[in-house]
Design an enzyme around this catalytic site. Structure first.
Site, PDB file in Angstrom:
ATOM      1  N   TYR A 146      82.396   4.900 -35.359  1.00 30.04           N
ATOM      2  CA  TYR A 146      81.711   5.453 -34.125  1.00 30.04           C
ATOM      3  C   TYR A 146      81.121   4.658 -32.856  1.00 30.04           C
ATOM      4  O   TYR A 146      81.504   4.300 -31.261  1.00 30.04           O
ATOM      5  CB  TYR A 146      80.603   6.360 -34.885  1.00 30.04           C
ATOM      6  CG  TYR A 146      79.787   7.612 -33.425  1.00 30.04           C
ATOM      7  CD1 TYR A 146      80.958   8.227 -32.964  1.00 30.04           C
ATOM      8  CD2 TYR A 146      78.923   6.253 -33.604  1.00 30.04           C
ATOM      9  CE1 TYR A 146      80.120   8.538 -31.821  1.00 30.04           C
ATOM     10  CE2 TYR A 146      78.197   7.608 -31.607  1.00 30.04           C
ATOM     11  CZ  TYR A 146      78.670   8.227 -31.182  1.00 30.04           C
ATOM     12  OH  TYR A 146      78.207   9.008 -30.246  1.00 30.04           O
ATOM     13  N   ILE A 200      74.623  18.945 -26.450  1.00 22.38           N
ATOM     14  CA  ILE A 200      74.204  17.923 -25.310  1.00 22.38           C
ATOM     15  C   ILE A 200      74.785  18.137 -24.318  1.00 22.38           C
ATOM     16  O   ILE A 200      73.716  19.710 -23.156  1.00 22.38           O
ATOM     17  CB  ILE A 200      74.002  16.927 -25.571  1.00 22.38           C
ATOM     18  CG1 ILE A 200      72.681  16.016 -26.270  1.00 22.38           C
ATOM     19  CG2 ILE A 200      73.763  16.240 -24.064  1.00 22.38           C
ATOM     20  CD1 ILE A 200      72.973  14.791 -26.774  1.00 22.38           C
ATOM     21  N   SER A 259      76.422   5.702 -26.778  1.00 26.97           N
ATOM     22  CA  SER A 259      75.242   5.907 -27.460  1.00 26.97           C
ATOM     23  C   SER A 259      74.736   4.661 -27.917  1.00 26.97           C
ATOM     24  O   SER A 259      75.513   3.554 -27.120  1.00 26.97           O
ATOM     25  CB  SER A 259      76.758   6.588 -29.125  1.00 26.97           C
ATOM     26  OG  SER A 259      74.958   6.232 -29.895  1.00 26.97           O
TER      27      SER A 259
END
Length: 327
Positions: free
Chosen positions: A198, A55, A185
């Site tokens: 994460y 990205i 995210s």
């Protein structure tokens, strides 16, 4: 008769909303904004971390198309040189500066990097800081994560990102303007079974940057937190190529980058970018948490099993579980 007509119109409107939501790849506010504002990007200095692939690389190309002056950072200088050659050759009429950077470095090293970034383009200073670099996120259970993986994830995703921000912000404050775009995210908004550490790092980042914006917004500092779901990549960043073949509902890196730039140029504070079913789960957890968390509890164990078997970890079928075969 009039009542029947009104009810029919209301029902049709509700169906239209549901149909639009079912095919959306972003939250309702983001989807209402249309195109990026070129005037918000042209001739602005944009610093992108993690810009050598995935990205980050796509963001660099798209910002360049809008006439931004770019600073691209990553650990691999050779890869940055490759990206720069592509940008200068095809997209960027202006300059592109390379700034190798490891977010796991000590504060002094990050301070030097900030000073270099501020000195580029005749000392124009950084207008947009795109926090895109992140540690890899292998799927494993919360209890299986090693101490090494725990610290590596937080050093890059949280500690390095916050330190870089803390060192850069005073320069922005002197100019009275600056914009942080944080690639977070969906795992920073909802539980992420199989990716607990994460997810924890992204929750931490969200909390820090929303607080930072609240403290400094009136002094000209903007923050846009971007929460993508599963994104298709082809070079080892994010989902692997084999995972992409299994999962048809990954959003492309190009679309994710496009929506990110729309969010940034319209000054949105937080956006969600994903296909279904992840987008629906994010809405449930945000606005109906009891139902959202119940749903994730139903999915959690099945998702971990699917990941272990290299299966689809985003399928609706996870809700219904998998029958165990008799031994």
């Amino acid at each position: 008769m009039l009542t029947l007509i009104l009810l029919s119109l209301v029902f049709a409107a509700i169906l239209a909303i549901f149909a639009k939501f079912a095919t959306a790849d972003g939250d309702f506010t983001l989807m209402s904004k249309g195109h990026p504002k070129r005037e918000e990007i042209e001739d602005k200095v944009v610093w992108i971390t993690g810009a050598s692939r995935g990205i980050g690389q796509i963001l660099a190309k798209q910002f360049a198309k809008f006439g931004a002056k770019l600073i691209i950072s990553a650990r691999n200088e050779a890869e940055l040189e490759r990206v720069k050659a592509e940008l200068v050759g095809k997209h960027a009429p202006g300059e592109v500066q390379i700034l190798p950077l490891d977010l796991a470095s000590d504060e002094d090293s990050l301070r030097v990097a900030v000073q270099k970034a501020e000195s580029f383009f005749s000392g124009a200073g950084v207008d947009y800081m795109i926090h895109n670099a992140a540690h890899e996120r292998p799927k494993m259970t919360a209890l299986d994560v090693t101490e090494e993986a725990l610290w590596a994830t937080f050093k890059i995703n949280v500690l390095g990102t916050i330190t870089l921000t803390r060192l850069l912000t005073p320069f922005m404050l002197k100019r009275g303007k600056g914009h942080f775009v944080v690639m977070s995210s969906a795992g920073g908004k909802t539980p992420a079974p199989g990716q607990a550490v994460y997810s924890a790092s992204k929750y931490a980042v969200n909390g820090y940057f929303h607080s930072l914006r609240s403290e400094l917004f009136q002094k000209g500092i903007k923050v846009t937190v971007v929460c993508p779901g599963p994104i298709e990549t082809s070079n080892g960043s994010g989902a692997s190529s084999s995972e992409q073949k299994r999962t048809e509902r990954h959003l492309t890196s190009e679309r994710c980058a496009e929506l990110t730039i729309i969010a940034a140029t319209h000054g949105l504070k937080e956006v969600w970018i994903s296909n279904q079913p992840v987008l629906a789960v994010m809405y449930l957890v945000q606005y109906m948490p009891s139902i959202g968390y119940w749903l994730m509890d139903k999915i959690g164990g099945n998702r971990v099993e699917a990941a272990a078997k290299k299966g689809n970890t985003y399928a609706w079928g996870l809700l219904f579980g998998q029958k165990k075969k008799s031994q």
